[in-house]
Design a protein around this motif. Sequence first.
Motif, short mmCIF file in Angstrom:
data_model
loop_
_atom_site.label_atom_id
_atom_site.label_comp_id
_atom_site.label_asym_id
_atom_site.label_seq_id
_atom_site.Cartn_x
_atom_site.Cartn_y
_atom_site.Cartn_z
N LEU A 100 0.82 -1.22 0.00
CA LEU A 100 0.00 0.00 0.00
C LEU A 100 0.85 1.26 0.00
CD1 LEU A 100 -2.81 -0.96 2.56
CD2 LEU A 100 -3.03 -0.79 0.07
N GLU A 104 -2.77 5.58 -2.30
CA GLU A 104 -3.91 4.65 -2.27
C GLU A 104 -4.76 4.86 -1.01
OE1 GLU A 104 -2.60 0.58 -4.50
OE2 GLU A 104 -1.37 1.14 -2.77
N VAL A 105 -4.09 5.10 0.10
CA VAL A 105 -4.82 5.33 1.36
C VAL A 105 -5.62 6.63 1.27
CG1 VAL A 105 -4.59 5.73 3.84
CG2 VAL A 105 -3.15 4.02 2.71
N ALA A 108 -8.66 6.13 -0.91
CA ALA A 108 -9.71 5.40 -0.19
C ALA A 108 -10.45 6.33 0.77
CB ALA A 108 -9.10 4.23 0.58
N GLN A 111 -13.05 8.44 -0.88
CA GLN A 111 -14.33 7.75 -1.14
C GLN A 111 -15.26 7.80 0.07
OE1 GLN A 111 -14.23 3.86 -3.10
NE2 GLN A 111 -12.08 4.20 -3.61
N ASP A 183 -14.59 0.64 6.97
CA ASP A 183 -14.84 0.89 5.55
C ASP A 183 -13.54 1.20 4.79
OD1 ASP A 183 -17.47 0.45 6.18
OD2 ASP A 183 -18.03 2.57 6.21
N LEU A 184 -12.61 1.91 5.45
CA LEU A 184 -11.31 2.18 4.83
C LEU A 184 -10.58 0.86 4.58
CD1 LEU A 184 -9.39 4.66 4.10
CD2 LEU A 184 -8.21 4.11 6.23
N ASP A 186 -11.95 -2.05 4.20
CA ASP A 186 -12.67 -2.80 3.15
C ASP A 186 -12.30 -2.29 1.76
OD1 ASP A 186 -13.90 -4.33 5.06
OD2 ASP A 186 -15.85 -3.33 4.95
N ILE A 187 -12.25 -0.97 1.60
CA ILE A 187 -11.90 -0.38 0.29
C ILE A 187 -10.49 -0.81 -0.13
CG2 ILE A 187 -11.40 1.79 -0.92
CD1 ILE A 187 -13.68 3.07 0.79
N LEU A 188 -9.57 -0.82 0.85
CA LEU A 188 -8.18 -1.19 0.55
C LEU A 188 -7.98 -2.71 0.50
CD1 LEU A 188 -6.44 1.46 2.82
CD2 LEU A 188 -6.43 1.45 0.33
#
Length: 228
Positions: A100, A104-105, A108, A111, A183-184, A186-188
Motif C-alpha cells: 500500500l 492509495e490510502v 480510499a 471515497q 470501511d477504509l 474494506d476499500i483497501l
Amino acid sequence: MQEKEPYGEVFLVNKPYEWTSFDVVKKIRNTLKIKKVGHAGTLDPLATGLLIVCAGKKTKSIETYMGQEKEYTGTFVLGKTTESFDLEREVVKVADTFHLTVEEVKAAAAQLTGDIMQVPPTHSAIKVDGKRVYKAARKGKEVKLEARPVTVSVFEITEFKNPDVHFRIVCSKGTYIRSLARDLGDILGVGAYMSSLCRTRIGEFKLEEAQEMEELIKEIKERPHENL
C-alpha cells in the motif's frame, strides 16, 4: 426578597482513557449532589478528548450541543481488524499491507468523504427495539443495522507509516469513526481497526478549553455549597 436563579452549568471535560461517558457524568453528579446531569454525545471508553457535560437547567441544551459538528484525531491500523473495530475486542490479522502507498490510502479516504451512507458498528450504543446493540453483540447475537446518512466534511490523512494511518476527521452527528476504519480497510482490501481516538472539537468548543477530571472535581468540591 429576590428569587434565586435556578442552577445551570456546562462543563468541558477531557474524558480519561477507559472511562465511559457515564462514568464522567456520575462522578460530576455525585460531586454536585444534584440529579440533573447529562452528557452531549458519547465517547467510547477507549477514546479520549472533549466531552460536554450539562448540569441543572443547562441539560435542556444537550440536544443542541449533540447536533454540532465534531472533530477527531487518531490512528487506524491496516491489515488487521477486530469485532468491534477498536481495541475492545481481540485483534486478528487480515492481510499484508506492504504494497500500500499513501496515495492509495488517501484515495480510499476520499471515497469516504462528503455525504455518505454508513452502517454503525454492532458494538455501539445504538438502540434496536429499545435495546443497546452492543449488549447483543457481546452475547454473540447477530443484529442487523441499516445504513444511515452522515457527513464527513474532512477525512485528512495526516501521516501514513505503514500499517498506521494517522488522521483528522470532521463529521456530523451520528458518524462512527470505527465504521470509517472498517470501511477504509474494506476499500483497501486489507481490513482495519481504530487503535486510538481523541475528540478535539464539538462546534466552537475545543479540547484545549477542557479540564482534566481530577482538576474539575477538586474545583467543584472547593465551591461554597449555597451556589448550587
